[in-house]
Design a protein around this motif. Structure first.
Motif, PDB file in Angstrom:
ATOM      1  N   LEU A 119     -97.944 -69.687 -83.413  1.00 32.18           N
ATOM      2  CA  LEU A 119     -97.210 -70.421 -84.445  1.00 32.18           C
ATOM      3  C   LEU A 119     -96.030 -71.201 -83.853  1.00 32.18           C
ATOM      4  CD1 LEU A 119     -97.338 -67.744 -87.260  1.00 32.18           C
ATOM      5  CD2 LEU A 119     -98.364 -70.022 -87.352  1.00 32.18           C
ATOM      6  N   ARG A 120     -95.415 -70.675 -82.801  1.00 33.45           N
ATOM      7  CA  ARG A 120     -94.314 -71.396 -82.142  1.00 33.45           C
ATOM      8  C   ARG A 120     -94.816 -72.637 -81.417  1.00 33.45           C
ATOM      9  NH1 ARG A 120     -92.484 -66.411 -80.460  1.00 33.45           N
ATOM     10  NH2 ARG A 120     -93.425 -66.719 -78.414  1.00 33.45           N
ATOM     11  N   GLN A 121     -95.996 -72.533 -80.806  1.00 31.83           N
ATOM     12  CA  GLN A 121     -96.550 -73.642 -80.033  1.00 31.83           C
ATOM     13  C   GLN A 121     -96.987 -74.791 -80.918  1.00 31.83           C
ATOM     14  OE1 GLN A 121     -99.750 -71.939 -77.820  1.00 31.83           O
ATOM     15  NE2 GLN A 121     -98.424 -70.904 -76.372  1.00 31.83           N
ATOM     16  N   CYS A 122     -97.442 -74.476 -82.101  1.00 32.06           N
ATOM     17  CA  CYS A 122     -97.971 -75.500 -82.999  1.00 32.06           C
ATOM     18  C   CYS A 122     -96.916 -75.833 -84.035  1.00 32.06           C
ATOM     19  CB  CYS A 122     -99.238 -74.995 -83.689  1.00 32.06           C
ATOM     20  SG  CYS A 122    -100.533 -74.614 -82.499  1.00 32.06           S
ATOM     21  N   PRO A 123     -96.595 -77.112 -84.209  1.00 34.35           N
ATOM     22  CA  PRO A 123     -95.581 -77.488 -85.189  1.00 34.35           C
ATOM     23  C   PRO A 123     -95.994 -77.116 -86.610  1.00 34.35           C
ATOM     24  CG  PRO A 123     -96.689 -79.442 -84.333  1.00 34.35           C
ATOM     25  CD  PRO A 123     -97.204 -78.263 -83.559  1.00 34.35           C
TER      26      PRO A 123
END
Length: 158
Positions: A119-123
């Motif tokens: 979730l952090r990697q994907c906006p």
């Protein structure tokens, strides 16, 4: 908190994942097969998907391909969750568009850590939408000439 789709044909697996994610504060949407998953995804509001490989009808791998080919949901973070740990299966899932592959059995801590990283990697969806709108605006600006020459018939009227 984010909403996570769990797509798995095994009710026990869905229930265990749902319980674990609820305890961590996530909202959960469940689907027993790829068709239900696609229906839930196109309704919107899902921030990530946990997808089992083996499901009736379309497999989880095929579901990944469908998600990646649909402009409305193509950037959805996807984690494939499967008991199949063969290297070829993992590579097939990743090539189909999965962002991560979590082998069963797994600990709740591993699930949590990987999901949070995903979730952090994907906006966030709103950021993805704003980014897509900016890209479309830039593309439109580049496709329009800076100076438009009016046809002679229109110049006479003006």
């Amino acid at each position: 908190m984010p909403t996570v789709l769990i797509a798995d044909d095994e009710a026990d697996h869905r229930d265990l994942l749902t319980l674990a994610l609820h305890r961590l504060g996530y909202d959960v949407v469940t689907a027993a097969d790829a068709a239900e998953a696609l229906s839930a995804l196109t309704e919107g509001g899902v921030d990530a998907a946990l997808i089992d490989v083996r499901m009736p009808g379309l497999s989880g791998i095929d579901l990944c391909r469908h998600i990646r080919s649909d402009p409305r949901i193509e950037s959805l973070p996807i984690m494939v969750v499967s008991a199949d740990v063969q290297r070829q299966q993992i590579m097939t899932a990743l090539h189909a568009g999965a962002d991560d592959y979590l082998p069963k059995p797994f600990s709740r801590a591993e699930l949590t850590t990987r999901l949070e990283a995903l979730l952090r990697q994907c906006p966030a969806p709103a950021l993805r939408s704003a980014s897509a709108a900016r890209m479309a605006m830039l593309a439109a600006r580049q496709s329009v000439p800076e100076r438009v020459e009016l046809p002679a018939s229109i110049r006479r009227i003006a």
